[in-house]
Motif scaffolding. Sequence first.
Motif, mmCIF file in Angstrom:
data_model
loop_
_atom_site.group_PDB
_atom_site.id
_atom_site.type_symbol
_atom_site.label_atom_id
_atom_site.label_comp_id
_atom_site.label_asym_id
_atom_site.label_seq_id
_atom_site.Cartn_x
_atom_site.Cartn_y
_atom_site.Cartn_z
ATOM 1 N N ASP A 73 3.756 69.523 -30.075
ATOM 2 C CA ASP A 73 4.073 68.131 -30.410
ATOM 3 C C ASP A 73 5.544 67.814 -30.159
ATOM 4 O OD1 ASP A 73 1.494 67.443 -31.140
ATOM 5 O OD2 ASP A 73 1.762 68.014 -33.235
ATOM 6 N N LYS A 74 6.408 68.782 -30.403
ATOM 7 C CA LYS A 74 7.840 68.567 -30.137
ATOM 8 C C LYS A 74 8.120 68.521 -28.643
ATOM 9 C CE LYS A 74 9.507 70.433 -34.518
ATOM 10 N NZ LYS A 74 10.273 71.500 -35.207
ATOM 11 N N LEU A 75 7.373 69.294 -27.864
ATOM 12 C CA LEU A 75 7.512 69.246 -26.412
ATOM 13 C C LEU A 75 7.094 67.882 -25.867
ATOM 14 C CD1 LEU A 75 6.126 72.765 -25.385
ATOM 15 C CD2 LEU A 75 8.513 72.026 -25.347
ATOM 16 N N ILE A 76 5.991 67.354 -26.390
ATOM 17 C CA ILE A 76 5.518 66.033 -25.970
ATOM 18 C C ILE A 76 6.556 64.967 -26.299
ATOM 19 C CG2 ILE A 76 3.780 64.241 -26.362
ATOM 20 C CD1 ILE A 76 1.782 66.575 -26.895
ATOM 21 N N ALA A 77 7.078 65.023 -27.518
ATOM 22 C CA ALA A 77 8.090 64.045 -27.941
ATOM 23 C C ALA A 77 9.338 64.138 -27.075
ATOM 24 C CB ALA A 77 8.452 64.267 -29.413
ATOM 25 N N ALA A 78 9.708 65.353 -26.702
ATOM 26 C CA ALA A 78 10.895 65.549 -25.865
ATOM 27 C C ALA A 78 10.656 65.055 -24.438
ATOM 28 C CB ALA A 78 11.283 67.020 -25.843
ATOM 29 N N ALA A 79 9.438 65.232 -23.940
ATOM 30 C CA ALA A 79 9.134 64.889 -22.544
ATOM 31 C C ALA A 79 8.993 63.392 -22.318
ATOM 32 C CB ALA A 79 7.856 65.598 -22.109
ATOM 33 N N GLU A 80 8.519 62.680 -23.310
ATOM 34 C CA GLU A 80 8.288 61.243 -23.146
ATOM 35 C C GLU A 80 9.619 60.502 -23.010
ATOM 36 O OE1 GLU A 80 3.947 60.507 -25.201
ATOM 37 O OE2 GLU A 80 5.719 60.154 -26.439
ATOM 38 N N GLY A 81 9.877 59.977 -21.811
ATOM 39 C CA GLY A 81 11.099 59.229 -21.573
ATOM 40 C C GLY A 81 12.294 60.060 -21.151
ATOM 41 N N ILE A 82 12.127 61.384 -21.021
ATOM 42 C CA ILE A 82 13.252 62.243 -20.648
ATOM 43 C C ILE A 82 13.701 61.955 -19.214
ATOM 44 C CG2 ILE A 82 11.860 64.181 -19.781
ATOM 45 C CD1 ILE A 82 13.926 66.076 -21.027
ATOM 46 N N SER A 83 15.011 61.944 -19.005
ATOM 47 C CA SER A 83 15.584 61.805 -17.665
ATOM 48 C C SER A 83 16.320 63.089 -17.315
ATOM 49 C CB SER A 83 16.546 60.613 -17.607
ATOM 50 O OG SER A 83 15.865 59.391 -17.797
#
Length: 400
Positions: free
Chosen positions: A330-340
Amino acid sequence: MRARNIFVGAAFALLAAGMGHSALAEDIKIGEINSYSLLPSFTEPYRKGWQLAVEEINAAGGINGKKLVVISKDDGGKPADAQTAANELVSSEGVAMLTGTFLSNIGLAVSDFANQKKVFFLAAEPLTDAVTWSKGNKYTFRLRPSNYMQAAMLVEAASKLPAKRWATIAPNYEYGQSAVAVFKKLMSEKRPDIQWVDEQWPPQGKIDAGPVVQAVAQANPEAILNVTFGPDLVKLVREGNTRGLFKGREVVSFLTGEPEYLDPLKDETPEGWIVTGYPWYSIKTPEHDAFLKAYQAKYNDYPRLGSIVGYQTIKAAAAILAKAGSTDTDKLIAAAEGISMPSPFGEITFRKIDHQSTLGAFVGKTAQKDGKGVMVDASYKKGSDYLPSDAEVEKLRPKD
């Protein structure tokens, strides 16, 4: 005294073993799956790309001080084998995430596995729009520009052609079907006057080029959309050249400008096709120069598009892991969403709404130079400029 020394030595040995195990436990493992034995022309440069990325990441201190380890498996081009490999990587190897896949049907199979098992999956190469839209899920992200994005780039040029009668040639599986469908949709929206006069669907990897070329010629189109690649493309071009299929006809072609597919054509390369691809020899940016220099220094070879995809897949995975500061899904998903993040093609972003990255592609024309196929008049198309609106994506993608 001798007994005491033996005891102390044993204690130190146990301590060292414990420290070794502790250090090993600090590694962050990524699982990687691809069709190495089936499609070596793309996947071998791809492997070199991700190996270079791993080397660079670990030389720079790893991920938050932890060493990155990639455990790779070959799916043999079979969706069932890919799911088996995914299960082994997760259950036996304890990987933090899954990456890779090439063929669209295999990408969808691993995406489905990730959704069922609640595992983060970064799809590297599969191009079908279903990966991020109709069959998208919260656990799956994709790096490469999708069929929709590449079709939109090609349509921008193709819609300006005078041709009205079009035929299509594409491999009969998920990727080919998806590419043709979206190209026809976008092209017809821009050019309602177009007629689609023929479709040919050879099996992937098993094209019988003679009958395909003959059927298209009988339909007498003014332009052709090609979606074949690899050995199938070579056979189609050879047969088409022999029978004069391409003479006086416009051709628009997915992927043909990629070195792994253009190089085998050599002096048979047709000239003037509008293609997506990777003209590594004419890209003059600091980001690409740095990648090119590092790649050539390590391998004494020029990169293919697979090299870029493999390299950026692992760079993206590392950036997501570093931002998350955890291997929790879940933390990976949160980190990946919108990452540049940076890439050899410039900055890219993974969109929150559909988990598609904004990595773009080059569009240009085929030509011959010194008996080899090259891409000329190429320009980079930013992925973000060729994606539908958020409102459209919400209609296409199921709710998580």
